[in-house]
Design a protein around this motif. Structure first.
Motif, mmCIF file in Angstrom:
data_model
loop_
_atom_site.group_PDB
_atom_site.id
_atom_site.type_symbol
_atom_site.label_atom_id
_atom_site.label_comp_id
_atom_site.label_asym_id
_atom_site.label_seq_id
_atom_site.Cartn_x
_atom_site.Cartn_y
_atom_site.Cartn_z
ATOM 1 N N MET A 151 1.126 -1.446 0.198
ATOM 2 C CA MET A 151 0.307 0.019 -0.141
ATOM 3 C C MET A 151 0.881 0.854 -0.343
ATOM 4 O O MET A 151 1.805 1.471 0.914
ATOM 5 C CB MET A 151 -1.096 -0.147 1.319
ATOM 6 N N ASP A 152 1.142 1.811 -1.304
ATOM 7 C CA ASP A 152 2.447 2.863 -0.961
ATOM 8 C C ASP A 152 1.586 4.385 -2.042
ATOM 9 O O ASP A 152 1.141 4.077 -2.542
ATOM 10 C CB ASP A 152 3.352 2.294 -1.971
ATOM 11 N N GLY A 169 1.678 9.621 1.064
ATOM 12 C CA GLY A 169 2.204 10.841 0.623
ATOM 13 C C GLY A 169 2.819 11.714 -0.299
ATOM 14 O O GLY A 169 2.021 12.747 -0.159
ATOM 15 N N ARG A 170 2.494 11.026 -1.620
ATOM 16 C CA ARG A 170 2.250 11.796 -2.481
ATOM 17 C C ARG A 170 1.047 11.877 -2.881
ATOM 18 O O ARG A 170 0.534 13.153 -3.251
ATOM 19 C CB ARG A 170 2.801 10.548 -3.715
ATOM 20 N N ARG A 205 1.347 14.653 4.645
ATOM 21 C CA ARG A 205 1.394 13.277 4.973
ATOM 22 C C ARG A 205 0.862 12.649 5.731
ATOM 23 O O ARG A 205 -0.227 11.549 5.100
ATOM 24 C CB ARG A 205 2.874 12.686 4.920
ATOM 25 N N ARG A 215 11.757 6.825 9.350
ATOM 26 C CA ARG A 215 11.044 8.472 9.118
ATOM 27 C C ARG A 215 10.387 8.966 10.536
ATOM 28 O O ARG A 215 11.339 8.347 11.098
ATOM 29 C CB ARG A 215 9.755 7.928 8.756
HETATM 30 C C1 IPE Z 1 2.526 4.406 2.635
HETATM 31 O O1 IPE Z 1 3.172 5.012 1.659
HETATM 32 C C2 IPE Z 1 2.610 3.998 3.754
HETATM 33 C C3 IPE Z 1 3.310 3.498 4.618
HETATM 34 C C4 IPE Z 1 4.585 3.362 4.307
HETATM 35 C C5 IPE Z 1 3.608 3.427 6.035
HETATM 36 P P1 IPE Z 1 3.817 7.036 2.207
HETATM 37 O O2 IPE Z 1 3.950 6.849 2.762
HETATM 38 O O3 IPE Z 1 5.102 5.212 1.608
HETATM 39 O O4 IPE Z 1 4.163 7.257 0.618
HETATM 40 P P2 IPE Z 1 4.593 8.039 -0.511
HETATM 41 O O5 IPE Z 1 5.110 6.526 -0.626
HETATM 42 O O6 IPE Z 1 6.287 9.090 0.085
HETATM 43 O O7 IPE Z 1 4.064 8.651 -1.377
#
Ligand code: IPE
Ligand code: IPE
Ligand code: MG
Length: 235
Positions: free
Chosen positions: A20-21, A24-25, A34, A72
């Motif tokens: 599930m990616d 954030g984008r 985010r 993170r």
């Molecule tokens: C996925 O979304 C969720 C987790 C990894 C917790 P991201 O947080 O990785 O979102 P992007 O890749 O920065 O867009």
């Protein structure tokens, strides 16, 4: 004919795994912080779990937090922990009603005590439920999982392990390997997810960000899977 009607119910994947990616984008594209992306990602989780159950998929595995995600910012990690706790608190009733069995892949001992106790509580309460098995990968890394398996083989003094000896020492013990692996938001990589188990999974990558991964997108992935010719090395 709708996408849903096009699905061949006799050829459904038994196990679907999803990276599930893109939370954030998704947020960034809307000039939002985010954490709003993560909150919207949870809505998609609820939606996809319900769809998988209705389709009679046996196992759904969702990658929620990797062993690398500890890098993170602290605030993002604690927000993800609070989202997880509130998700579990709000969904337990529905999991019981819909007979969903909740399991974790990964080592949860690194999470705060209240998060761990909520996870354990939901795992225990739902363990005998008989419809969908919902695995959430938390502090999960496939390499760490394989190291654990090696340690267990050594402890059991097994020097010539079979594939089964190894499979039985993974978090996915007893479950079929994923037939279909989905990754949202376009990255062409595995990011330390289920390395052993995806040997023969069909891979589907979509540019759609996870919060936008809708019912139709889910059906598209299944339809694409149904078009694939799975040869498993044969002709
Ligand atoms: C996925 O979304 C969720 C987790 C990894 C917790 P991201 O947080 O990785 O979102 P992007 O890749 O920065 O867009
Ligand atoms: C993979 O996403 C992990 C989860 C979805 C939980 P990441 O966003 O962490 O992966 P990379 O950094 O793009 O490889
Ligand atoms: Mg990401």
């Amino acid at each position: 004919m709708s996408l849903k009607e096009k699905i061949d119910l006799a050829k459904l994947p038994k196990h679907i795994a999803i990276i599930m990616d893109g939370n954030g984008r998704w947020a960034k594209s809307k000039f939002l912080p985010r954490f709003i992306g993560h909150a919207n990602g949870v809505k998609t989780v609820k939606n996809i779990v319900e769809l998988a159950r209705k389709l009679n998929i046996k196992v759904l595995t969702l990658y929620a937090f990797s062993t690398e995600n500890w890098q993170r910012p602290h605030e993002e990690i604690s927000f993800l922990c609070s989202l997880l706790t509130s998700y579990l608190k709000s969904e337990i009733e529905l999991m019981m009603k819909n007979q969903i069995s909740f399991r974790v892949l990964g080592d949860i001992s690194k999470f705060p005590a209240e998060v761990q106790s909520e996870i354990t509580n939901v795992c225990n309460k739902t363990k005998d439920n008989k419809s969908l098995i919902l695995n959430i990968a938390l502090n999960y890394g496939a390499r760490q999982e394989i190291i654990h398996a090696f340690e267990s083989l050594c402890a059991d003094k097994i020097v010539h392990p079979t594939e089964e000896d190894i499979s039985n020492r993974l978090y996915t013990k007893g479950l079929p390997d994923p037939d279909l692996l989905i990754r949202t938001s376009g990255e062409m990589r595995i990011s330390n997810f289920l390395l052993w188990q995806i040997s023969y999974s069909e891979i589907y990558i979509t540019d759609v960000f996870w919060p936008d991964f809708s019912e139709e997108e889910f059906y598209k992935a299944i339809l694409e899977y149904q078009k694939r010719n799975r040869r498993f090395g044969n002709v």
